[in-house]
Design an enzyme around this catalytic site. Structure first.
Site, PDB file in Angstrom:
ATOM      1  N   TYR A  96     -21.013   4.793  34.108  1.00  8.91           N
ATOM      2  CA  TYR A  96     -20.860   4.426  32.693  1.00  8.91           C
ATOM      3  C   TYR A  96     -21.634   3.148  32.365  1.00  8.91           C
ATOM      4  O   TYR A  96     -21.974   2.901  31.213  1.00  8.91           O
ATOM      5  CB  TYR A  96     -19.378   4.232  32.317  1.00  8.91           C
ATOM      6  CG  TYR A  96     -18.543   5.495  32.375  1.00  8.91           C
ATOM      7  CD1 TYR A  96     -19.117   6.721  32.687  1.00  8.91           C
ATOM      8  CD2 TYR A  96     -17.182   5.462  32.117  1.00  8.91           C
ATOM      9  CE1 TYR A  96     -18.351   7.881  32.753  1.00  8.91           C
ATOM     10  CE2 TYR A  96     -16.408   6.615  32.174  1.00  8.91           C
ATOM     11  CZ  TYR A  96     -16.999   7.816  32.493  1.00  8.91           C
ATOM     12  OH  TYR A  96     -16.233   8.964  32.555  1.00  8.91           O
TER      13      TYR A  96
ATOM     14  N   LYS B  71     -16.873  11.166  46.733  1.00 10.64           N
ATOM     15  CA  LYS B  71     -17.658  12.393  46.945  1.00 10.64           C
ATOM     16  C   LYS B  71     -18.693  12.056  48.018  1.00 10.64           C
ATOM     17  O   LYS B  71     -19.907  12.134  47.806  1.00 10.64           O
ATOM     18  CB  LYS B  71     -18.313  12.790  45.607  1.00 10.64           C
ATOM     19  CG  LYS B  71     -19.031  14.108  45.610  1.00 10.64           C
ATOM     20  CD  LYS B  71     -18.109  15.304  45.617  1.00 10.64           C
ATOM     21  CE  LYS B  71     -18.895  16.600  45.695  1.00 10.64           C
ATOM     22  NZ  LYS B  71     -18.095  17.764  46.058  1.00 10.64           N
TER      23      LYS B  71
ATOM     24  N   ASP C 232     -13.318  16.690  44.277  1.00 10.90           N
ATOM     25  CA  ASP C 232     -13.058  18.072  43.844  1.00 10.90           C
ATOM     26  C   ASP C 232     -11.741  18.580  44.440  1.00 10.90           C
ATOM     27  O   ASP C 232     -10.937  19.244  43.767  1.00 10.90           O
ATOM     28  CB  ASP C 232     -14.232  19.015  44.173  1.00 10.90           C
ATOM     29  CG  ASP C 232     -14.923  18.691  45.481  1.00 10.90           C
ATOM     30  OD1 ASP C 232     -14.549  17.695  46.128  1.00 10.90           O
ATOM     31  OD2 ASP C 232     -15.830  19.435  45.886  1.00 10.90           O
TER      32      ASP C 232
ATOM     33  N   ASP D 104     -11.551   8.466  35.420  1.00  6.41           N
ATOM     34  CA  ASP D 104     -11.420   8.874  34.026  1.00  6.41           C
ATOM     35  C   ASP D 104     -10.948  10.328  33.964  1.00  6.41           C
ATOM     36  O   ASP D 104      -9.980  10.678  33.276  1.00  6.41           O
ATOM     37  CB  ASP D 104     -12.800   8.722  33.358  1.00  6.41           C
ATOM     38  CG  ASP D 104     -12.738   8.814  31.846  1.00  6.41           C
ATOM     39  OD1 ASP D 104     -11.630   8.933  31.302  1.00  6.41           O
ATOM     40  OD2 ASP D 104     -13.805   8.780  31.205  1.00  6.41           O
TER      41      ASP D 104
ATOM     42  N   ASP E   1      -6.855  11.934  33.240  1.00  8.09           N
ATOM     43  CA  ASP E   1      -6.518  12.846  32.134  1.00  8.09           C
ATOM     44  C   ASP E   1      -5.812  14.084  32.686  1.00  8.09           C
ATOM     45  O   ASP E   1      -4.840  14.578  32.114  1.00  8.09           O
ATOM     46  CB  ASP E   1      -7.785  13.284  31.382  1.00  8.09           C
ATOM     47  CG  ASP E   1      -8.080  12.386  30.183  1.00  8.09           C
ATOM     48  OD1 ASP E   1      -7.663  11.209  30.220  1.00  8.09           O
ATOM     49  OD2 ASP E   1      -8.716  12.855  29.221  1.00  8.09           O
TER      50      ASP E   1
END
Ligand code: NAD
Length: 355
Positions: free
Chosen positions: A142, A187, A219, A243, A247
């Site tokens: 970001y 990852k 994942d 992020d 959620d």
């Protein structure tokens, strides 16, 4: 105690939900003899309309100079077509960076009264959902370079050892205060930044022998959160993974409208906000759930102002409100008493009792 709070109402449902949180804070101040002074800050779409900038420097300074910041949400369809550097969400990124709040703490906890609102099977919910996601907030993709050249778009993901170490320490310290289990999510089978992440976490683990560290690929983590959420105590991860996972984690607890968050750096001046966005689809209809914002205000009292009793007073009032069967539309189920945003705030205030 006197505390100066910068208040960002923002866009969409932001003003409605923040209003309820301020009313709750006012009543808590009355009960405990505190004074909370509020300074309004324009950020997001409303700031673009007023100043042509999602967070002008003078508005950012109001936040930096406060004792803490309470934020509703920003963004909306009206500003979808403005250039990338001018989008409402840019204000949010600038605010987090300007305040230096690198650690975002998002609890995923199911309220017993809402267990039927979870989309997960009862036998999974019954095992318990109570974990925290510690998300790195001011690094990673970001905050890397973003560019589009012709038909090629590039976003750069960078992490330094020191950035990973400071969030890693928050992860270990958070686990020490809970069940002493830390899951580091990355990852590392694909990304160099993740291999560095994993290396730093294992180096830090030697300093926290009381905490059991595990690694998980992002994942797999996305899958495990719905398959067996009871396995998690604290998850620590980088900005974008955090992020997305937070959620997902919020949804298994019933509604995104219920979850608060805190963001802190090296001072006690923190940023407190619900984890959802500005929900333009329900803005101005008095149907939004203000509990995520009200609980964010409780987190502010606990983490920035060292007012644990006052924070508990708010959390107990929310629990009493839910016990009484009141529900906003997002968590409505059979037998519930449907209320709007404002009424929800009023009912929680009625339940506030000095501890
Ligand atoms: P959203 O979180 O705003 O909404 C997703 C869904 O959840 C919608 O159906 C909405 O009605 C519902 N919802 C959200 N909060 C609720 C609440 N308190 N009570 C009841 N229902 C609630 O996500 P989105 O629709 O993807 O984004 C809308 C806008 O918000 C976009 O402009 C986005 O960029 C922005 N956004 C802002 C923030 C922030 O300010 N921190 C975070 C995420 C998204």
């Amino acid at each position: 105690m006197v505390k100066n709070i910068a208040v960002i109402r923002g866009d969409g449902i932001g003003p409605e939900i923040v209003e309820q949180a301020l009313r709750v804070l006012d009543r808590v101040a009355e009960l405990y003899g505190h004074t909370f002074n509020y300074t309004d800050v324009d950020m997001g779409g409303c700031a673009i309309d007023k100043y042509g900038d999602p967070l002008p420097e003078h508005e950012l300074q109001k936040c930096v100079n406060s004792d803490s910041v309470l934020l509703g949400a920003v963004g909306g369809n009206k500003w979808n077509d403005v250039p990338g550097h001018m989008r409402p969400e840019k204000g949010l990124l600038r605010l987090r960076a300007g305040m230096g709040v690198y650690s975002n703490n998002r609890p995923a906890k199911i309220w017993k009264q809402l267990s039927s609102a979870s989309p997960l099977k009862k036998e999974i919910v019954d095992k318990g959902i109570d974990f925290i996601i510690v998300r790195e907030l001011i690094g990673g993709i970001y905050f890397g370079e973003h560019k589009t050249e012709g038909d090629v778009a590039t976003d750069v993901l960078t992490y330094s050892e020191s950035e990973i170490e400071r969030i890693g320490r928050i992860g270990f310290e958070t686990a020490q205060k809970r069940n002493k289990k830390l899951c580091s999510v990355e990852k590392s089978n694909v990304l160099d930044s993740s291999r560095l992440w994993k290396k730093v976490m294992h180096r830090l683990a030697e300093e926290y022998p009381d905490v059991e560290l595990s690694d998980m690929l992002v994942d797999n983590c996305a899958m495990q959160i719905v398959k067996n959420p009871a396995q998690f105590d604290v998850i620590v991860t980088e900005n974008m993974f955090g992020d997305i996972l937070s959620d997902e984690a919020s949804m298994i607890t019933g509604s995104i409208g219920m979850i608060p968050s805190s963001s802190l750096g090296s001072t006690t001046c923190g940023l407190y906000e619900p984890i959802h966005g500005s929900a333009p689809d329900i803005a101005g209809k008095d149907v939004a759930n203000p509990i995520g914002t009200i609980l964010s205000a409780a987190m502010m009292l606990r983490f920035s102002f060292d007012m644990s009793k006052e924070a508990e007073t708010i959390e107990n009032a929310v629990s009493a409100y839910l016990d009484a069967g009141y529900r906003t539309a997002d968590i409505m189920s059979e037998g519930g008493k449907l209320v709007g945003c404002k009424r929800c705030g009023e009912l929680i205030i009625e339940k506030l009792r000095k501890g």
